[in-house]
Design a protein around this motif. Structure first.
Motif, short mmCIF file in Angstrom:
data_model
loop_
_atom_site.label_atom_id
_atom_site.label_comp_id
_atom_site.label_asym_id
_atom_site.label_seq_id
_atom_site.Cartn_x
_atom_site.Cartn_y
_atom_site.Cartn_z
N VAL A 290 0.86 -1.19 0.00
CA VAL A 290 0.00 0.00 0.00
C VAL A 290 0.89 1.24 0.00
N ASP A 291 0.92 1.93 -1.13
CA ASP A 291 1.77 3.12 -1.28
C ASP A 291 1.22 3.95 -2.42
N GLU B 74 -1.48 -4.93 -4.93
CA GLU B 74 -1.12 -3.53 -4.73
C GLU B 74 -2.35 -2.67 -4.49
N ALA B 75 -2.17 -1.61 -3.71
CA ALA B 75 -3.20 -0.60 -3.52
C ALA B 75 -2.51 0.76 -3.51
N GLU C 185 -8.48 2.15 -0.80
CA GLU C 185 -8.37 1.01 -1.73
C GLU C 185 -7.85 -0.23 -1.02
N ALA C 186 -6.89 -0.04 -0.12
CA ALA C 186 -6.34 -1.17 0.63
C ALA C 186 -7.40 -1.81 1.52
N LEU D 107 -6.29 8.94 3.32
CA LEU D 107 -6.17 8.15 4.54
C LEU D 107 -4.72 7.73 4.74
N GLY D 108 -4.09 8.21 5.82
CA GLY D 108 -2.69 7.91 6.08
C GLY D 108 -2.49 6.51 6.63
N GLY D 109 -1.21 6.11 6.67
CA GLY D 109 -0.87 4.75 7.09
C GLY D 109 -1.32 4.41 8.50
N TYR D 110 -1.15 5.34 9.45
CA TYR D 110 -1.55 5.06 10.82
C TYR D 110 -3.05 4.84 10.92
N GLN D 111 -3.82 5.66 10.18
CA GLN D 111 -5.28 5.51 10.19
C GLN D 111 -5.70 4.19 9.57
#
Length: 232
Positions: free
Chosen positions: A8-9, A31-32, A37-38, A61-65
């Motif tokens: 996810v990137d 992949e997302a 999407e992830a 939406l950030g990684g921590y969220q």
């Protein structure tokens, strides 16, 4: 079947590099390009992946969220990728439910070591058989050696799997001093890199917050200056 890894990137080039490296090692890669999407992908396969590689800094939406929402439903391991390497950033990552952390730019051997270590621990944890309870204890601190359970003065501690493994190692070997490298290679079961020491120190600090009556003056997990940590 090959282990499935979700990348996810929002950086297409990073996703491509990771996809080429991981498929070359025999992994099945999905992949997302963003957090929503992830989560939609995981919802569609009911969390049916063995590892999520998750960028911290993404638009929307950030990684921590993403990790916090993911943890509400699934226990799949999460490896954070980030350009940040401050202790506060590591703390945020682990607090949101991440299992490991890799700072950009990273080397291929380090990435592969982290991926294989997380997959190995996850698969062992999923498939571990029930066993008779055995415990190690020191001064009211008690650790069950066959499950992720520990107590202080009969109060159950809410530990992550990594925190439990660190505590179990220290209590099982009371009096032994574990260096940062000893702890990392014993608990994470992968080679020690320059960034690994910070990872261990963050986990020790979070573990003390849960174990110690006063984390600023630890009674159980002692620091031996210049050498490492010990219990007892």
């Amino acid at each position: 079947m090959a282990d499935k890894i979700l990348i996810v990137d929002d950086d297409e080039e990073i996703r491509e590099v990771l996809r080429v490296l991981l498929t070359g090692e025999g992994f099945d890669v999905a992949e997302a390009s963003g957090g929503e999407e992830a989560l939609a992908y995981l919802d569609g396969c009911n969390g049916g992946v063995e590892l999520v590689i998750l960028d911290v800094m993404m638009e929307g939406l950030g990684g921590y969220q993403v990790c916090l929402r993911l943890r509400e439903r699934w226990n799949v391991p999460v490896l954070f990728l980030t350009a940040k390497s401050r202790e506060s950033d590591l703390t945020m990552g682990y607090a949101s439910g991440g299992d490991d952390y890799l700072a950009k730019p990273f080397s291929y051997p380090e990435l592969l070591a982290r991926v294989k270590g997380l997959l190995r621990r996850y698969q062992v944890y999923k498939g571990k058989p029930e066993a008779a309870a055995e415990e190690a204890e020191w001064c009211g601190l008690r650790v069950n050696l066959t499950s992720n359970m520990a107590w202080r003065s009969d109060m159950e501690l809410d530990l992550t799997e990594t925190e439990y493994r660190i505590l179990r190692l220290l209590v099982e070997h009371q009096g032994k001093i574990f260096s940062l490298q000893n702890l990392y290679e014993s608990v994470w079961q992968e080679p020690y890199f320059a960034s690994s020491g910070n990872t261990v120190m963050v986990h020790i600090r979070r573990l003390r917050e849960k174990v110690e009556p006063d984390p600023r003056h630890p009674e159980y997990i002692k620091t031996v200056w210049g050498k490492g940590y010990r219990v007892g």
